[in-house]
Design a protein around this motif. Structure first.
Motif, short mmCIF file in Angstrom:
data_model
loop_
_atom_site.label_atom_id
_atom_site.label_comp_id
_atom_site.label_asym_id
_atom_site.label_seq_id
_atom_site.Cartn_x
_atom_site.Cartn_y
_atom_site.Cartn_z
N UNK A 121 -43.03 -44.90 -50.12
CA UNK A 121 -43.02 -43.44 -50.31
C UNK A 121 -43.75 -43.07 -51.60
N UNK A 122 -45.08 -42.98 -51.49
CA UNK A 122 -45.92 -42.58 -52.61
C UNK A 122 -46.80 -41.41 -52.19
N UNK A 123 -47.06 -40.48 -53.08
CA UNK A 123 -47.81 -39.28 -52.74
C UNK A 123 -49.13 -39.59 -52.03
N UNK A 124 -49.45 -38.72 -51.06
CA UNK A 124 -50.70 -38.74 -50.29
C UNK A 124 -50.80 -39.88 -49.28
N UNK A 125 -49.79 -40.75 -49.20
CA UNK A 125 -49.83 -41.76 -48.15
C UNK A 125 -49.52 -41.12 -46.81
N UNK A 126 -49.99 -41.74 -45.74
CA UNK A 126 -49.86 -41.18 -44.39
C UNK A 126 -48.68 -41.83 -43.68
N UNK A 127 -47.66 -41.02 -43.40
CA UNK A 127 -46.44 -41.48 -42.73
C UNK A 127 -46.39 -40.92 -41.32
N UNK A 128 -46.21 -41.80 -40.35
CA UNK A 128 -45.99 -41.38 -38.97
C UNK A 128 -44.53 -41.59 -38.64
N UNK A 129 -43.88 -40.55 -38.14
CA UNK A 129 -42.49 -40.65 -37.69
C UNK A 129 -42.47 -40.50 -36.18
N UNK A 130 -41.85 -41.45 -35.53
CA UNK A 130 -41.79 -41.48 -34.07
C UNK A 130 -40.38 -41.07 -33.65
N UNK A 131 -40.25 -39.87 -33.14
CA UNK A 131 -38.95 -39.36 -32.71
C UNK A 131 -38.52 -38.14 -33.50
#
Length: 413
Positions: free
Chosen positions: A140-150
Motif C-alpha cells: 500500500x504505497x501511493x500511486x500503485x495500481x490495486x485491483x480488487x476482485x469482488x
C-alpha cells in the motif's frame, strides 16, 4: 481428566471458553488456535489495522493474562489434524487432548482464485487473518495500481483503504451492482457514489478472465476483454466454512457443520459454533458470519454444555466502515419484497426491508438512532407500518411505541 476442548481460537471459541468458566465449569478447558497469536478481533483487519491505525495489542479480545488467570489452557500456533470420536481425543501439534465435550469453532476461510486465473501469482491476496494483512501491508504505497476482485463489504473496505492511502484503485464486480447479494439497490447506490467520489474506478457487470504475470501479477484481463496494469490484487469473492475436520470425523455437513437448536452436532459429545456451524432458523437452516453471532452463539453453547437446554435465537447485526461512513445493519433481509428509504440529517439515511408487512432488516448509513430503534423492534419480534418511516417529521424514538408484534403484521399498514 477430560474436559472441554475447543478447536478454533476466534471470537466464537474464545467466547465459549470464557463463558463456560464464568458459569462455574470446574474441569479443564483447552482452547486451540492455529494462528500464532492470542484471540483477536477480525473486523478491523480490512479497516483500521490495514490503515495502520491500530495494532494487534488493541485488537486482542482479552488481556494476555486472562487465559491463564481463568485456568484456560490456550494453545496457539497449533493445527488440529484429527478428531478421534471413539477415543474422545483430538490431535494437534504432536499432542493428544482428551475431551468430555468438544466444540468446533474453526470459522471460515477466504475463497481463492483458481490457479488457471492467476490465483497462485505473487502479489495476489485475500483478507482473513493477521498474516494476510501483514503480507500485503508493504504493497500500500501511493500511486500503485490495486485491483480488487469482488464488490462485497471486504472488497469495498479494502478499496476505501487503498483510496485513502493514495493508490489507484479499480474494483470489479461480476454482478450488475456492488453489494447485490447482501443489500438493496438504495444501499448499493450510496456506496457506489461514495467510492466514485473518492476516485475508485468501479466496474460492475465485469468479471475477471485472468490475472497475468511472470511469477508475480502485473496485469489483468477482464471479462469484457479490457487489459489493466496491476501492481497487486485483493480477492474478495466470499468465504467458505471450514468443515474438513468435521467431515473427516463423519459429522453431518449441511452448509456448514449441521447442529440442532442447542448447538449440538450429530455426535452428542461434539458441538459447533460460529461461522462454521449451520443451525435451525425460522423453519429453515442458516449459517451466519458476524461478530455478534459468534459471541452470542458461543455463550449459548457454553450454557448448554453445562446442562441447560437453551435454543439459540439469532439476532443478527453487522457493520462496515468505509472512509468516514459507518454502515450498521440489523436483521436479515433475505426474501424482502419492498424497501422504505428514510432520509436523515447531513446525508444520513436508513433503508428498511419488508416482506409484506413484516420488517426484516434495516441498513443505517451514518444514522445510529434508526439502527438502534430498528434493532430493538426486530429483536422484540415486532414490526412497524412503513408510512411511519416515510414521515420524517416523526421522531425516530416514537416508532418504538408504534411497533406491533409480528403476529399482528397483517393488520399493519
Amino acid at each position: 481428566m477430560p474436559g472441554i476442548v475447543i478447536i478454533g481460537a476466534g471470537q466464537a471459541g474464545a467466547s465459549l471458553a470464557a463463558e463456560a468458566r464464568k458459569l462455574g465449569y470446574a474441569g479443564p478447558i483447552t482452547l486451540i488456535g492455529d494462528e500464532p497469536v492470542a484471540p483477536y478481533q477480525r473486523p478491523p483487519l480490512s479497516k483500521a489495522y490495514l490503515l495502520g491505525q491500530v495494532g494487534l495489542d488493541r485488537m486482542a479480545l482479552r488481556a494476555t493474562s486472562f487465559w491463564g488467570d481463568h485456568g484456560i489452557n490456550l494453545r496457539v500456533g497449533r493445527s488440529v489434524t484429527a478428531i478421534d470420536r471413539e477415543a474422545g481425543t483430538v490431535r494437534a501439534g504432536g499432542e493428544s487432548f482428551h475431551y468430555e465435550h468438544l466444540a468446533i469453532a474453526t470459522g471460515s476461510s477466504a475463497r481463492q482464485l483458481p490457479e488457471a486465473q492467476g490465483g497462485l501469482l505473487q502479489g495476489v491476496y485475500t483478507i482473513r487473518n493477521i498474516a494476510d494483512v501483514d503480507a500485503m501491508a508493504a504493497e500500500f504505497r501511493p500511486d500503485r495500481k490495486l485491483l480488487i476482485i469482488g464488490g462485497g463489504y471486504i472488497g469495498l473496505e479494502a478499496a476505501a483503504v487503498g483510496a485513502k492511502l493514495g493508490l489507484k484503485v479499480t474494483l470489479i464486480e461480476m454482478a450488475p451492482r456492488i453489494l447485490q447479494r447482501v443489500a438493496a439497490p438504495e444501499t448499493s447506490n450510496f456506496f457506489r457514489e461514495l467510492h466514485l467520489s473518492n476516485g475508485v474506478d468501479i466496474r460492475e457487470n465485469t468479471g475477471l478472465d485472468r490475472l497475468v504475470g511472470m511469477g508475480r501479477v502485473s496485469g489483468a484481463v477482464l471479462s469484457d476483454g479490457t487489459e489493466l496494469a496491476v501492481d497487486f490484487a485483493i480477492v474478495g469473492i466470499g468465504i467458505m466454512p471450514r468443515t474438513q475436520l468435521a467431515q473427516d470425523a463423519d459429522l453431518v455437513i449441511e452448509n456448514g457443520i449441521r447442529t440442532d437448536a442447542h448447538g449440538r452436532t450429530s455426535d452428542q459429545h461434539i458441538w459447533a459454533v460460529g461461522d462454521c456451524a449451520s443451525f435451525p432458523h425460522e423453519g429453515g437452516r442458516i449459517r451466519l458470519e458476524s461478530v455478534g453471532h459468534a459471541i452470542h452463539h458461543g455463550e449459548v453453547v457454553a450454557r448448554n454444555i453445562l446442562g441447560t437446554t437453551q435454543a439459540y435465537e439469532a439476532k443478527p447485526w453487522f457493520w462496515s466502515d468505509q472512509y468516514d461512513v459507518k454502515l450498521q445493519i440489523a436483521g436479515l433481509n433475505a426474501g424482502y419484497d419492498r424497501v422504505v428509504l428514510r432520509r436523515g440529517e447531513q446525508g444520513s439515511q436508513s433503508i428498511w426491508y419488508y416482506r409484506g408487512h413484516h420488517l426484516l432488516a434495516v441498513d443505517a448509513i451514518n444514522d445510529a438512532r434508526p439502527y438502534m430503534v430498528g434493532k430493538r423492534i426486530l429483536e422484540s419480534r415486532q414490526t412497524i407500518a412503513p408510512e411511519y418511516l416515510v414521515d420524517v417529521s416523526t421522531d425516530i424514538k416514537v416508532l418504538l411505541s408504534r411497533a406491533v408484534p409480528v403476529s399482528e403484521a397483517s393488520t399493519v399498514g
